[in-house]
Design an enzyme around this catalytic site. Structure first.
Site, PDB file in Angstrom:
ATOM      1  N   GLU A 126      27.404 -17.059  34.560  1.00  0.00           N
ATOM      2  CA  GLU A 126      27.764 -18.453  34.839  1.00  0.00           C
ATOM      3  C   GLU A 126      29.269 -18.634  34.685  1.00  0.00           C
ATOM      4  O   GLU A 126      29.833 -18.183  33.697  1.00  0.00           O
ATOM      5  CB  GLU A 126      27.024 -19.409  33.895  1.00  0.00           C
ATOM      6  CG  GLU A 126      27.204 -20.858  34.288  1.00  0.00           C
ATOM      7  CD  GLU A 126      26.413 -21.830  33.399  1.00  0.00           C
ATOM      8  OE1 GLU A 126      26.538 -23.041  33.611  1.00  0.00           O
ATOM      9  OE2 GLU A 126      25.691 -21.383  32.494  1.00  0.00           O
ATOM     10  N   GLY A 266      30.276 -20.142  24.044  1.00  0.00           N
ATOM     11  CA  GLY A 266      29.515 -20.132  22.808  1.00  0.00           C
ATOM     12  C   GLY A 266      28.243 -19.318  22.966  1.00  0.00           C
ATOM     13  O   GLY A 266      27.888 -18.513  22.108  1.00  0.00           O
ATOM     14  N   ALA A 267      27.565 -19.538  24.085  1.00  0.00           N
ATOM     15  CA  ALA A 267      26.320 -18.819  24.354  1.00  0.00           C
ATOM     16  C   ALA A 267      25.922 -19.084  25.793  1.00  0.00           C
ATOM     17  O   ALA A 267      26.493 -19.941  26.462  1.00  0.00           O
ATOM     18  CB  ALA A 267      25.210 -19.266  23.402  1.00  0.00           C
ATOM     19  N   MET A 268      24.914 -18.335  26.259  1.00  0.00           N
ATOM     20  CA  MET A 268      24.465 -18.457  27.641  1.00  0.00           C
ATOM     21  C   MET A 268      22.952 -18.402  27.701  1.00  0.00           C
ATOM     22  O   MET A 268      22.341 -17.516  27.109  1.00  0.00           O
ATOM     23  CB  MET A 268      25.084 -17.327  28.477  1.00  0.00           C
ATOM     24  CG  MET A 268      24.688 -17.351  29.933  1.00  0.00           C
ATOM     25  SD  MET A 268      25.174 -18.885  30.743  1.00  0.00           S
ATOM     26  CE  MET A 268      23.846 -19.061  31.911  1.00  0.00           C
ATOM     27  N   GLU A 269      22.361 -19.353  28.447  1.00  0.00           N
ATOM     28  CA  GLU A 269      20.919 -19.572  28.429  1.00  0.00           C
ATOM     29  C   GLU A 269      20.138 -18.711  29.397  1.00  0.00           C
ATOM     30  O   GLU A 269      19.044 -19.097  29.835  1.00  0.00           O
ATOM     31  CB  GLU A 269      20.612 -21.045  28.727  1.00  0.00           C
ATOM     32  CG  GLU A 269      20.880 -21.506  30.161  1.00  0.00           C
ATOM     33  CD  GLU A 269      22.266 -22.059  30.412  1.00  0.00           C
ATOM     34  OE1 GLU A 269      22.456 -22.752  31.418  1.00  0.00           O
ATOM     35  OE2 GLU A 269      23.159 -21.775  29.588  1.00  0.00           O
ATOM     36  N   HIS A 302      20.393 -25.621  21.589  1.00  0.00           N
ATOM     37  CA  HIS A 302      20.933 -25.976  22.906  1.00  0.00           C
ATOM     38  C   HIS A 302      20.492 -24.964  23.958  1.00  0.00           C
ATOM     39  O   HIS A 302      19.983 -25.345  25.025  1.00  0.00           O
ATOM     40  CB  HIS A 302      22.460 -26.046  22.830  1.00  0.00           C
ATOM     41  CG  HIS A 302      23.122 -26.396  24.127  1.00  0.00           C
ATOM     42  ND1 HIS A 302      23.477 -27.685  24.444  1.00  0.00           N
ATOM     43  CD2 HIS A 302      23.497 -25.632  25.184  1.00  0.00           C
ATOM     44  CE1 HIS A 302      24.030 -27.702  25.651  1.00  0.00           C
ATOM     45  NE2 HIS A 302      24.060 -26.464  26.120  1.00  0.00           N
ATOM     46  N   GLU A 303      20.678 -23.697  23.664  1.00  0.00           N
ATOM     47  CA  GLU A 303      20.336 -22.678  24.659  1.00  0.00           C
ATOM     48  C   GLU A 303      18.832 -22.595  24.872  1.00  0.00           C
ATOM     49  O   GLU A 303      18.358 -22.378  25.995  1.00  0.00           O
ATOM     50  CB  GLU A 303      20.905 -21.317  24.257  1.00  0.00           C
ATOM     51  CG  GLU A 303      22.398 -21.297  24.011  1.00  0.00           C
ATOM     52  CD  GLU A 303      23.228 -21.887  25.133  1.00  0.00           C
ATOM     53  OE1 GLU A 303      22.800 -21.822  26.308  1.00  0.00           O
ATOM     54  OE2 GLU A 303      24.312 -22.424  24.849  1.00  0.00           O
ATOM     55  N   HIS A 306      17.672 -25.364  27.144  1.00  0.00           N
ATOM     56  CA  HIS A 306      18.010 -25.100  28.544  1.00  0.00           C
ATOM     57  C   HIS A 306      16.848 -24.455  29.297  1.00  0.00           C
ATOM     58  O   HIS A 306      16.828 -24.480  30.542  1.00  0.00           O
ATOM     59  CB  HIS A 306      19.224 -24.165  28.636  1.00  0.00           C
ATOM     60  CG  HIS A 306      20.528 -24.873  28.810  1.00  0.00           C
ATOM     61  ND1 HIS A 306      20.724 -25.893  29.705  1.00  0.00           N
ATOM     62  CD2 HIS A 306      21.730 -24.680  28.205  1.00  0.00           C
ATOM     63  CE1 HIS A 306      21.978 -26.302  29.650  1.00  0.00           C
ATOM     64  NE2 HIS A 306      22.611 -25.590  28.747  1.00  0.00           N
TER      65      HIS A 306
END
Length: 875
Positions: A126, A266-269, A302-303, A306
């Site tokens: 992303e 921060g992170a990726m879903e 959060h992730e 998603h």
């Protein structure tokens, strides 16, 4: 003409569906650090609404080895190819296209696509990283099912992961092995993930509401295997909360998280395989603070959230990014509020919004939550899209209530599961599910800037009537920015309460949500015995700047009595802001500064108020940030703001020294470390109190901080004491910094804290310290966390970064140019520190402008930085 001068602008209005759809993807990876081979088979079908027989697949820095259609290799004259585009003509309505490319993960310093970090392979796709892996329709509206085969060396890649479920594995007999993964759900390519390397797994499980057992796996480097339990528990909490609140179950047999050190975000879903910056996974009391624990829980949530708001229902195009991000930020905020304190969480969120997003809304990067154009999509992962987007979602929730919002969410998923949709689709689902009209909310998606809400009150004693007159408008912005012309009134839900002016008691029958949809309106409250005190914009019910004339006495009254926790805190912030701005003017004029007696008296009352917890007290006595104070000045004077704020803090501390000393002692833990909520709250207040005490700059108060540093049994207390000492003239300062480095130099995440506390210091000579640290053996521009901990923190240290001689600007400019060629995303975040240059005095403006022009003149400037710089120069 340079490449930057021909960079293509992408417009939302130009959206068109692709000429072909992709139904199925088979990827084969033969992993090698320098020469990884990626073979891709895509099953395509022509879009019947698009008559073209041409398929254009985008790439980036790819070496094409072969291409075939339906198993027949194409000759050179049957296609057109470059490192960033593959064009195939005269394709049949349905066919299979196969490509083979070579890429170099080890030299990929952009950390986008497939790259190598700490010897492990990792992906980040992303927004447009998948094109760095293979030629593809790299856009979110192309959704397909994926099967992925990974081959790698057994010794260096014993673990090989991808999305979905593992369906096969085998030993290849040549020192390599192979694993095959299949994802049963359609997804866009930005959700693809691959991780391979030497990793260990921390395992857990979760049983869904329908009784399915889900395996939970957290993969980390072997030395970090003992720091995963908090992340696992956070994941389990998130899964349970999403079932309870939104009725959403997880949909695969396994949910995996991988922690990597080098990561831009921060992170990726990614579907079923979340890739995380290790900062948001790894935790132990010795290495992570209370805030780290809270952040880990929030980012894990959060992730995970998603999975439905972003994965099962995704964006049609990148202009709709807030569709998934604003909605999911709102969901993670609600989750954290339920796990901790709703009042404290709301205050923390709004403080962050005001410090970051409000400034963005008034500068050259101002844009609607749904932007109209971009050159680099990576530049629009902004506070506006995320934080302001979440506030727009919150307004739906405020107007509809919990049940109405849930009905809207249920309809949204029924209509659009497995689809790529728009912000309009979400708004329509909310409206249809509740038989209402949200057409005016479209203005929130198309207009940029922060509305100002002007409120005046009028009391009619004979009629027992209070009238609140409200008017909304947008401040003018310089430059021709999208979404800033001909702006119209937006719907504003304004939560209002009335307090008895003598007792402070809540007049509960007058607690209401008022909806302002026009430019102005009057709202009346009848049947009152005497004039009340109005509490306006409770719980920060709309993302506006409240402009309401209130005396210092009225603000002090609200600070002491308001039953709405947010407005009680906000009254104190407004009171302190007014007093600090007056002091800043006095400092600029060379006049003596007034003692802040009114705030000081209210400060003492809050410390002894047993009706609120320690976390709220810590927030209530913390002064507004220097950057927030600057936003309230026509011309920002960083030196005057800093002088005023330091005087204010020392004055309050001096007036209450004995009370603060006793309070610090009483808040000390009387047993071993605990991370229960009460202990966290006590540490939070204790460390705010410590900062007040050390501001007195006496040997006795310095020693209190030194004792806390040396005696701490947890990172929260130790880092807080270190940061306070680093910002002081205490003789123990150097020894504490040296000891911290000696103890933790081998732990990357803790070493980041060491850099950050020094970069945030405002003491004399702080800029020289930052420059010295940029040459430290532990500093590297290849790790985004390390760059952010030093240069990122420094760039928001207002009084130091904006040093009048411009040396801070030069330092940042040097590093923007150094970093941009390798990691454009990281460089564009850094260069944004210059966006507010027109808010400063002429001298500082010229010095910042010099750096912007210097960066703009770089002949090979990346498009990410180019876009930010050009917007700033035109503002």
């Amino acid at each position: 003409m340079s490449d930057t001068e021909t960079m293509q602008v992408v417009y939302r209005s130009d959206y068109r569906p692709p000429t072909f759809w992709i139904d199925h993807v088979e990827l084969e990876f033969d992993l090698d650090p320098h020469n990884a081979i990626v073979t891709t088979k895509i099953t395509v079908r022509r879009n019947t609404d698009q008559p073209s027989r041409t398929l254009e697949l985008v790439g980036e820095q790819l070496k094409l080895l072969s291409v075939s259609v339906d198993g027949v290799a194409l000759n050179d004259d049957e296609y057109t190819a470059s490192s960033d585009l593959l064009v195939l003509n005269d394709l049949p309505a349905r066919c299979e296209v196969q490509t083979k490319v070579a890429i170099s993960p080890v030299t990929n310093k952009a950390l986008s696509g497939l790259y190598q970090t700490s010897g492990n392979f990792c992906t980040q796709c992303e927004a447009v990283g998948f094109r760095r892996i293979t030629y593809f329709l790299d856009r979110p509206d192309v959704m397909a099912r994926y099967q992925v085969t990974i081959r790698g060396d057994k010794s260096t890649c014993p673990v090989m992961l991808s999305n979905g479920n593992r369906i096969a594995s085998q030993d290849l007999g040549d020192g390599r092995h192979e694993v095959v993964w299949e994802d049963p759900h359609v997804k866009p390519c930005y959700l693809f993930a691959l991780v391979a390397g030497n990793l260990k797994c921390h395992r857990g499980s979760f049983t869904t509401a329908s009784g399915r057992d889900v395996a939970l796996e957290i993969w980390v480097e072997p030395q970090n295997i003992d720091k995963c339990q908090h992340a696992l528990v956070s994941l389990q909490k998130s899964m349970k909360w999403d079932e309870d609140v939104f009725g959403l179950e997880y949909d695969l047999d396994v949910y995996m998280i991988v922690a990597v050190n080098d990561f831009n975000m921060g992170a990726m879903e990614n579907k079923g395989l979340n890739v995380f910056n290790s900062k948001y996974v790894l935790a132990s009391p010795e290495t992570a603070t209370d805030d780290d624990y809270l952040l880990i829980e929030a980012v894990i949530a959060h992730e995970y959230f998603h999975n439905w708001t972003g994965n099962r229902v995704t964006c049609r195009d990148w202009f709709q990014l807030t569709l998934k991000e604003g909605l999911t930020v709102f969901r993670d905020e609600q989750f954290t509020a339920d796990q901790t304190s709703a009042a404290v969480k709301r205050i923390d969120d709004v403080a962050g919004l005001r410090a970051g997003q409000f400034a963005e809304d008034s500068g050259p990067m101002a844009h609607p939550i749904r932007p109209e154009s971009y050159i680099s999509m990576d530049n629009f992962y902004t506070s506006t899209v995320y934080r302001k987007g979440a506030q727009i979602i919150r307004m739906y929730h405020t107007l509809l209530g919990q049940d109405g919002f849930r009905r809207g969410m249920d309809l949204y998923f029924r209509r659009h599961d497995g689809c790529a949709v728009t912000c309009d689709d979400f708004r329509q689902a909310m409206a249809d599910a509740n038989d209402t009209n949200f057409d005016l909310f479209d203005r929130w998606y198309s207009q940029a800037g922060t509305p100002e809400l002007f409120v005046t009150s009028a009391w009619d004693e004979s009629a027992g009537r209070l009238t609140l007159s409200m008017r909304q408008s947008y401040p003018d912005l310089a430059g021709d920015l999208p979404g800033t012309k001909d702006r119209k009134p937006v719907p504003l839900p304004i939560r209002v309460g009335l307090l008895d002016a003598e007792s402070g008691a809540e007049l509960s029958q007058y607690n209401d949500v008022l909806l302002l949809e026009t430019e102005s309106a009057d709202f009346q409250f009848e049947g009152l015995d005497r004039q009340p005190i109005a509490s306006v914009l409770r719980d920060f019910s709309a993302p506006v700047r409240l402009r309401m004339q209130r005396s210092d006495d009225e603000l002090a009254f609200l600070m002491a009595h308001d039953t709405d926790a947010f407005n009680r805190w906000d009254a104190g912030q407004t009171l302190a802001t007014g007093m600090l701005l007056k002091m800043a003017q006095q400092a600029a004029d060379g006049q003596p500064l007034d003692e802040p007696k009114l705030f000081s008296d209210a400060f003492a009352k809050i410390l002894t108020d047993d009706s609120v917890d320690e976390a709220f007290k810590a927030l209530a006595i913390t002064l507004p940030r220097e950057s927030v104070l600057g936003q309230e000045m026509d011309v920002i004077d960083p030196d005057a703001i800093h002088t005023a704020r330091e005087f204010f803090r020392r004055s309050v501390a001096g007036s209450h020294r004995d009370q603060l000393t006793a309070l610090h002692q009483s808040l000390a833990a009387d047993g071993p470390y605990s991370n229960d909520q009460q202990s966290i709250n006590r540490r939070r207040l204790k460390n705010v109190v410590l900062a007040y005490l050390v501001s007195l700059d006496t040997p006795e108060t310095d020693q209190i901080a030194a004792d806390q540093f040396s005696g701490a049994d947890n990172m929260t207390d130790q880092q807080a004491a270190l940061a306070i000492l680093a910002n002081s003239n205490a003789e123990q300062r150097i020894a504490a910094l040296d000891e911290f480095h000696r103890r933790y130099h081998g732990d990357p995440l803790v070493l980041d804290k060491w850099f950050a506390v020094q970069a945030s210091s405002s003491r004399a000579g702080a800029l020289s310290e930052v420059r010295r640290l940029s040459g430290h053996s532990g500093f590297t521009i290849d790790n985004p966390n390390r760059v952010r901990s030093l240069l990122g923190v420094f760039s928001v240290n207002q009084s130091v970064f904006h040093q009048a001689d411009g040396k801070g600007y030069e330092l940042l400019g040097d590093y923007v140019l150094l970093i941009q060629s390798g990691n454009p995303q990281l460089a564009s975040r850094l260069v944004s520190a210059f966006n507010s240059y027109r808010r400063f005095d002429t001298g500082r403006q010229e010095l910042m402008l010099r750096q912007l022009k210097r960066i703009a003149s770089e002949p090979n400037l990346c498009k990410d930085v180019h876009e930010i710089v050009q917007r700033a120069l035109k503002f």
